[in-house]
Write an enzyme that holds these catalytic residues in place. Sequence first.
Site, short mmCIF file in Angstrom:
data_model
loop_
_atom_site.label_atom_id
_atom_site.label_comp_id
_atom_site.label_asym_id
_atom_site.label_seq_id
_atom_site.Cartn_x
_atom_site.Cartn_y
_atom_site.Cartn_z
N ARG A 254 7.10 28.67 -2.48
CA ARG A 254 5.81 29.31 -2.79
C ARG A 254 6.05 30.60 -3.57
O ARG A 254 5.37 30.88 -4.56
CB ARG A 254 5.04 29.61 -1.49
CG ARG A 254 3.71 30.32 -1.73
CD ARG A 254 2.95 30.54 -0.43
NE ARG A 254 1.66 31.18 -0.65
CZ ARG A 254 0.79 31.45 0.32
NH1 ARG A 254 1.06 31.13 1.57
NH2 ARG A 254 -0.36 32.05 0.05
N ASN B 17 -1.59 21.40 1.71
CA ASN B 17 -2.04 21.82 0.38
C ASN B 17 -1.14 21.32 -0.73
O ASN B 17 -0.05 20.85 -0.44
CB ASN B 17 -2.09 23.36 0.34
CG ASN B 17 -3.46 23.86 0.72
OD1 ASN B 17 -4.46 23.24 0.41
ND2 ASN B 17 -3.49 25.00 1.40
N CYS C 265 -10.07 20.88 4.82
CA CYS C 265 -9.66 22.26 4.55
C CYS C 265 -10.49 23.19 5.42
O CYS C 265 -11.66 22.92 5.67
CB CYS C 265 -9.91 22.55 3.08
SG CYS C 265 -9.91 24.29 2.64
N ASP C 266 -9.88 24.29 5.83
CA ASP C 266 -10.59 25.22 6.71
C ASP C 266 -11.36 26.30 5.96
O ASP C 266 -12.00 27.14 6.58
CB ASP C 266 -9.60 25.88 7.67
CG ASP C 266 -8.65 26.80 6.93
OD1 ASP C 266 -8.50 26.65 5.71
OD2 ASP C 266 -8.04 27.66 7.58
N HIS D 19 -11.25 23.85 -2.68
CA HIS D 19 -11.03 25.21 -3.18
C HIS D 19 -11.74 25.44 -4.51
O HIS D 19 -11.28 26.22 -5.35
CB HIS D 19 -9.52 25.53 -3.33
CG HIS D 19 -8.82 25.70 -2.01
ND1 HIS D 19 -7.51 26.11 -1.90
CD2 HIS D 19 -9.25 25.51 -0.74
CE1 HIS D 19 -7.16 26.16 -0.63
NE2 HIS D 19 -8.19 25.80 0.10
N TYR E 141 -12.13 30.81 -3.43
CA TYR E 141 -11.08 30.50 -4.41
C TYR E 141 -11.58 30.48 -5.85
O TYR E 141 -10.76 30.51 -6.77
CB TYR E 141 -10.42 29.16 -4.08
CG TYR E 141 -9.42 29.27 -2.95
CD1 TYR E 141 -8.12 29.72 -3.21
CD2 TYR E 141 -9.76 28.97 -1.64
CE1 TYR E 141 -7.20 29.85 -2.19
CE2 TYR E 141 -8.84 29.11 -0.62
CZ TYR E 141 -7.56 29.54 -0.89
OH TYR E 141 -6.65 29.68 0.12
N ARG F 124 1.84 37.02 -2.57
CA ARG F 124 1.31 36.59 -1.26
C ARG F 124 2.42 35.94 -0.40
O ARG F 124 2.45 36.15 0.80
CB ARG F 124 0.15 35.60 -1.50
CG ARG F 124 -0.46 35.06 -0.24
CD ARG F 124 -1.24 36.11 0.54
NE ARG F 124 -1.60 35.60 1.86
CZ ARG F 124 -1.86 36.35 2.92
NH1 ARG F 124 -1.83 37.67 2.84
NH2 ARG F 124 -2.18 35.81 4.07
C1 G6P Z 1 -6.99 29.17 3.67
C2 G6P Z 1 -7.01 27.89 2.89
C3 G6P Z 1 -5.74 27.16 3.10
C4 G6P Z 1 -4.56 28.04 2.76
C5 G6P Z 1 -4.60 29.34 3.50
C6 G6P Z 1 -3.53 30.26 2.93
O1 G6P Z 1 -7.01 28.91 5.03
O2 G6P Z 1 -8.05 27.04 3.19
O3 G6P Z 1 -5.75 26.02 2.30
O4 G6P Z 1 -3.35 27.39 3.06
O5 G6P Z 1 -5.84 29.93 3.36
O6 G6P Z 1 -3.39 31.39 3.67
P1 G6P Z 1 -2.10 32.33 3.53
O7 G6P Z 1 -2.27 33.28 4.61
O8 G6P Z 1 -0.89 31.44 3.66
O9 G6P Z 1 -2.17 32.93 2.16
MN MN Z 2 -7.66 25.02 2.16
#
Ligand code: G6P
Ligand code: MN
Length: 454
Positions: A94, A148, A171-172, A201, A272, A292
């Site tokens: 990532r 993802n 997706c949350d 997203h 997003y 990030r």
């Molecule tokens: C949200 C999105 C997810 C993503 C996450 C990333 O929950 O819906 O798809 O993986 O954010 O969060 P992070 O803390 O890893 O940047």
């Molecule tokens: Mn998501």
Amino acid sequence: MEKQFNVCIVGGGSRYTPGILKMLVNNKGRFPMKKIVLYDNEFERQDKVGRFGEILFREYYPECEITWTTDPDEAFKDLDFAFMQIRAGRMRMRELDEKIAMKHGCIGQETCGAGGFAYGMRSVPAVCELVRQIRKWSPNAWILNYSNPAAIVAEATKRIFPDDYRLINICDMPIGIMGMYAISLGVDVNDLEARYYGLNHFGWFTHVYNKHTGEDYLPRLEEIYTKTLSQQLSESGGEDKLNHNIKGTWMETFNFMSKMIMDYPGTLPNTYLQYYLYPKHMFSIENPEYTRANEVMDGHEKEEFAKIDAILKLGRLKGTEYEPDPKAMNGHAGYIVDLAYALSHNTKEIFLCMVENHGIISNLTEGMMVEVPCLAGVNGLEPLNVGEIPTFQKGLLENQYAYEKLTVDACLEGSYRKAWQALTLNRCVNDTDTAKAILDDYIEVNKEFWPELK
Ligand code: G6P
Ligand code: MN
């Protein structure tokens, strides 16, 4: 006796797993389990999280057996549910996704922009292989996939497993955003029911109803969000209601919603969209040396594993500072159990999920994996009709879908040209030469994960 489920968490060594396990403990009355198995391909992490789970379940869920393994044949037998949350290439990749894109002047975000492309090319083969392995042992299990980049993964699983209605991509983020609406409105998120459309997203809320009265809160929310979330919360004293998901960088993201809502009135955007509609601004506030991925590795991930280490040393949770708070245990992982419950109990409750567009959005391409409200029950998802959408959104969505489709084509066919076209189409790249430069750098570092591109 009520059915007791066998569940597997695929990606069981993740920093999110402790939260999911606590949430399952909290929901044992509603969603009773007989057995839970944690599966990961990296033993060390899996073993740590597994030993944490063993303590948690010994103290709070002794009627459920918990095991962990790195052997898929052992993990995937006789499942009713697989909760799938893998990250192919982990945070190390990532970080590279983000930094390589930034080096070329583009957003590298993990699901949007060029980063999402690189991650998609890793995730598609990995997720599809796991689905095959799960189906070998548990042909009828519900697979709730939230790996993802979900839009690209969903496009691939639709093609490879076209008839598998028990494979669900979710997706949350929409429910996370609704949680924020609930705080702003001073209501319970369970009383809200949304109408929403888009790609994962990449979508918009068109109505936010009160489930019981039918009142549409959308105009009120628009009015509320002419102030930023942090402004509102400090004025109303609502800050203590936030979970970790709406703190730190995420607070910035939620604050930015105000601008999007003022610039594009009439609907409420998915957070997003900031990357696609304001790529210059989003690029300018990112630090190319510390992205990030670094924040997560130094923050949430480190904290979660430090907590696990401390708990393993103590050998217990009860009577320690780590004792789970039953109220806090409802947290962000709860929507997975809500969906699992609806599917197994045929409640036909509404969830925002990814499904194939067959006339749901009448002026969008057939077969697109759209994220829309669906009724969830034992026979799978039944999407609600959306109808025709405005030209602006249609243009954005068709462009984004062409990018996602070409990414999956490139991955499945091993096509360099399609990969290049895909990146060129991405709104966060948008330039042929830049797309090629990023692609060539990504190929270099992804040898272990990507199919060969010719
Ligand atoms: C949200 C999105 C997810 C993503 C996450 C990333 O929950 O819906 O798809 O993986 O954010 O969060 P992070 O803390 O890893 O940047
Ligand atoms: Mn998501």
